[in-house]
Design an enzyme around this catalytic site. Sequence first.
Site, PDB file in Angstrom:
ATOM      1  N   GLY C 151       1.087  -1.473   0.457  1.00 17.47           N
ATOM      2  CA  GLY C 151      -0.115  -0.043   0.296  1.00 17.47           C
ATOM      3  C   GLY C 151       0.516   0.858   0.354  1.00 17.47           C
ATOM      4  O   GLY C 151       1.677   0.922  -0.042  1.00 17.47           O
ATOM      5  N   CYS C 152       0.489   2.510   0.340  1.00 15.37           N
ATOM      6  CA  CYS C 152       1.279   3.638  -0.256  1.00 15.37           C
ATOM      7  C   CYS C 152       1.075   4.000   1.211  1.00 15.37           C
ATOM      8  O   CYS C 152       2.741   4.661   1.517  1.00 15.37           O
ATOM      9  CB  CYS C 152       0.141   4.685  -0.739  1.00 15.37           C
ATOM     10  SG  CYS C 152      -1.117   5.386  -0.785  1.00 15.37           S
TER      11      CYS C 152
END
Lengths: 343, 343, 343, 343
Positions: C151-152
């Site tokens: 994920g970011c």
Amino acid sequence: MPKTKAAIIGASGYTGEELVRLMSRHPSLELAAVTSRQHAGKRAADIYPYLRPPQDLVFSNPSLAELPALAEVFFLALPHGESMHHAAPLLEAGRTVIDLSADFRIKDRERYRQYYKEEAPAEEWLQRAVYGSPETNASALQGAKLVACPGCYPTSVLLALAPALMRGWVRPDSVVVNALSGTSGAGRKADVSLLFSECNESVKPYGVGTHRHVPEIEQELSRVSGAAVIVQFTPHLLPITRGMLSSVVAAPSGALPSQQEVDAAYAEFCSTRPFVRYCAGELPEIRRVVQTNRCDVAARVDTRTGRLLFFSVIDNLTKGASGQALQCWNLIAGRDETEGLPL
Amino acid sequence: MPKTKAAIIGASGYTGEELVRLMSRHPSLELAAVTSRQHAGKRAADIYPYLRPPQDLVFSNPSLAELPALAEVFFLALPHGESMHHAAPLLEAGRTVIDLSADFRIKDRERYRQYYKEEAPAEEWLQRAVYGSPETNASALQGAKLVACPGCYPTSVLLALAPALMRGWVRPDSVVVNALSGTSGAGRKADVSLLFSECNESVKPYGVGTHRHVPEIEQELSRVSGAAVIVQFTPHLLPITRGMLSSVVAAPSGALPSQQEVDAAYAEFCSTRPFVRYCAGELPEIRRVVQTNRCDVAARVDTRTGRLLFFSVIDNLTKGASGQALQCWNLIAGRDETEGLPL
Amino acid sequence: MPKTKAAIIGASGYTGEELVRLMSRHPSLELAAVTSRQHAGKRAADIYPYLRPPQDLVFSNPSLAELPALAEVFFLALPHGESMHHAAPLLEAGRTVIDLSADFRIKDRERYRQYYKEEAPAEEWLQRAVYGSPETNASALQGAKLVACPGCYPTSVLLALAPALMRGWVRPDSVVVNALSGTSGAGRKADVSLLFSECNESVKPYGVGTHRHVPEIEQELSRVSGAAVIVQFTPHLLPITRGMLSSVVAAPSGALPSQQEVDAAYAEFCSTRPFVRYCAGELPEIRRVVQTNRCDVAARVDTRTGRLLFFSVIDNLTKGASGQALQCWNLIAGRDETEGLPL
Amino acid sequence: MPKTKAAIIGASGYTGEELVRLMSRHPSLELAAVTSRQHAGKRAADIYPYLRPPQDLVFSNPSLAELPALAEVFFLALPHGESMHHAAPLLEAGRTVIDLSADFRIKDRERYRQYYKEEAPAEEWLQRAVYGSPETNASALQGAKLVACPGCYPTSVLLALAPALMRGWVRPDSVVVNALSGTSGAGRKADVSLLFSECNESVKPYGVGTHRHVPEIEQELSRVSGAAVIVQFTPHLLPITRGMLSSVVAAPSGALPSQQEVDAAYAEFCSTRPFVRYCAGELPEIRRVVQTNRCDVAARVDTRTGRLLFFSVIDNLTKGASGQALQCWNLIAGRDETEGLPL
């Protein structure tokens, strides 16, 4: 194949920085020198660490006499009035000069004086300077030694109108341009009016009736159309960093062409210009061209009012300045026009 | 003095919310009812806690028959096509209706049908509706029972041009309008094209040649000028929340007036319109009018091109909608025009 | 050398679009198929004209059985919960799957259920999935058949802390993360809370204590440090389109290291990670990494408070999603990590 | 009732401008004088036409000796280091001074010297100065002659934590503050780092470990809690004009209070502070308080991590500076705290 050594003269502003960025990826140019009074003696890697320039490249502040030895091709990212003094010794030494300032753009000395409040360069150089519009002046660019890169507004207006002007569709005295520019167009200047708090959540017109791009726009629209075009030009400052939109309204010179005729003319124009994209079904949006060297254009026939509408968007720092300068270099060097440029 | 009971019909959008905000400070209106299908049954203090509406005010969703009992004056913040159905029972019950939709704005039924793809309201009500432009239609507003509040673009264009139109200076077929609007003008709609990621760092034209405000702008410019005005109208979406700028270019109908004549005409117009401010030395900026009910205007004579230029800025939610609706109420009620409104 | 055929499954969102953009320039991948329920049957060149995808590429909506025939490597840009169903038939057919959703990231089934309110994928696949962090898990990526792209937020936090965690400098229960994300991180969803008018000129915290990236961040910080890390994670929504900043505060596990030790550790870490840049003299800024696959990090020792501070910035769509997915591909394929990616 | 004559000393910056705006609507103050070196001799109506100050008000540049005659109450909107010199003659002449600079805020001379690199004012005045926090120091403000208005960050942090500190819930050495400020907080300075093109689409931390608000925050949190609080303070610059958010994490000093206890404590605190609003069901957003004098706060108990989270938002120019200064005046004068201020 060895790369051509290039120098960026005045590399501390936004166009200079964009040149550093683009040149670092360019397959036929090697960034051999960067100059800046402000940064002289500092490593480029300290000023622009995020661009990862060569580790040993240092900003210099050479005298005019020292300039020619720095490189073979020079990109001048200087304020107008300064470029002409740097160009002279370079040209005399046989170097290639790609000037991003206004100094060599205006052929009419009187108009230059009127709008820029300075004397134009020597007539000899003015006449040799090639206007660096790859889409309307490509053949003149091949092998050119001195290129006057177009301004950002002139680029956007010229590409919006060129196909229509070439067919004589536009009444020369009817052109009304409303243009919108991001704040990077005003440069990296410590000026209160350019502060975030002053520009954000706002738009304002400026330079109404007096903007310096007026003589350049009229000169180039006239060149392409073969008639003396007068423009009503109103620029506005936008709360975005990069990007420019021109909305143009004009009356037809004769019978109103059909939308099909217009679409066909623009499609044909774009078919040989890799950086111009015609928006047939959509309308141009600034964000589609930011960080690219592209110009998206649209043309619409309003049968209700009997007028022609034109739109174009560019990134003012790329197609409106540094990207176009490299596109000019590609044409000068006889290479593929798109080499090293973001499409 | 007792306050007049007011209801906001359709209070879930941006104009409805702005009405709640402004009415909470208004000295002669009491917010007695708010309606919303979406929020029915919820407390206004839970939906708009930051506005601190009356603690016991609850959104309702009344039938048309129940509407008239809610208040004495009704502000309709409904989509076009819906307002007319809510207005009828209210008017028949003798209530005052201030409609912020387009339903009662266009006198020409055929043009309404053409642009709005719906039937206009009953002719009787259409003819009784007063166009709610306080600066150009104040006398008609006194005691009015049905007010059609102007659209945001029409307000900005009308105020930019009114003094020049009143003097017959503008050639009726020459008006070119480039207008720019913040995103709140498109309403609180779950629409991908209005997402932050889609609008930010960009500008795009839209509704070219087909925008619904065209017939309203032409109707009102024609009313004020006494001649059939045709406009070339190009709206654009801006990356700001609130605010609108209109840049207008027009040819003179006869001899070009001088800048002094123009300045004098605008100064005189503004002297009796407290919400219109003439910018003599500066040019209007959107941020100067955001969160106010003001319209800043400028007019410039371009002697080089022989044209007239006009600029105006408003907050589209205040002077372009909810603030102007309250200004209309002040005039209906015979009170001071500026009462309760941010200058 | 022939390119590897790649398919993008779910190409209508922001990460899908970014994959289209990046893949069009990638030297070893050929975009052979794009799927989208929403766009099925439309030409990619009509949906993303500004990206200039292959003229004959058409969005399809294949059944799961039809998927494996489309390409050799599949990039899944699908919502969590959907990816696992697409991955299964592809993996069984021997295809390579690079999943950008959360489905294969969390090894602990119970925590997945708790935060995602769904069942995790089959244990077999979960265990085979390689966490696609090129900077901390490169050897596992070589030849991998199933990659769970990070994920970011986890990417930005992990890269900010990794060198310090590897040296055991951070007390595992002391990590406080304040993170800021641009709106594109929330996806292209028709959601009122993501409208320009709702996000602009504001910042708000969200998902406090419940954000789905918490178990992923804790799992990966624990993996790299060898101790069970607990994070206090507070994300905020920023009024920018792309970009993410993490500001991290932690207590030292033992004696506070000196700034020189910290600088050296980070410089060493970065020396073999081409996309991580250590900011020794400056502090990271989001704009420096937007449109790049880079992560700029800084670490500072606060001797006054006795704490360690860490900062990192990434472009959430590039290093935080699609760029990192391609970086994973480069490692899977044994090619140069930076191939085809913007530095 | 006659209004009190007020002067704004240093009215060319953002806080000075905001004071002009707010004072024009204030029921008990009359704007009698504005001073500015930069604008001396110009009409206020020419510099701030959109604020419509009194037509005959002219910026002056008086000597220190001339100052006291200008008004009864003086709002000093000067840089730190300058205010103390202006305050002295005013105080000796018996005038009331409300200082918006940092000069009189820090009671510890050594810490002032350390962070501000200047000598603090005379000890006598320093001890008489009342810290202008209406929500935590109201009784001291009544009749005060010298008020040190709080900084914007200290205001936002103090109001986020005050109810918890008053109950002794916060471990004094555990406070971690991440704060975000709009660009107007940096003032109207011609500084390249504040240009729109430099701040837009970005966020960056700054002043890490050295920000001048650290001693003020620690002094005031200590005053309210009765224990020596140390803060880890990290400010960031946001791409918005006005607004500030503080996200605070702290460990409990003893047993973790329940969310119900926390909610009750904050509700009680807010019940007698009209400008503080507790967000029980929502989380604070900057846009909700912009252009108001309000502070929206939230407090959350994270039972997973055993920590307390606090959030607050203010408009840095209003509650963070000029609005709070007027709120102080209302208390000095014994009037209603909310008089003339936007709620």
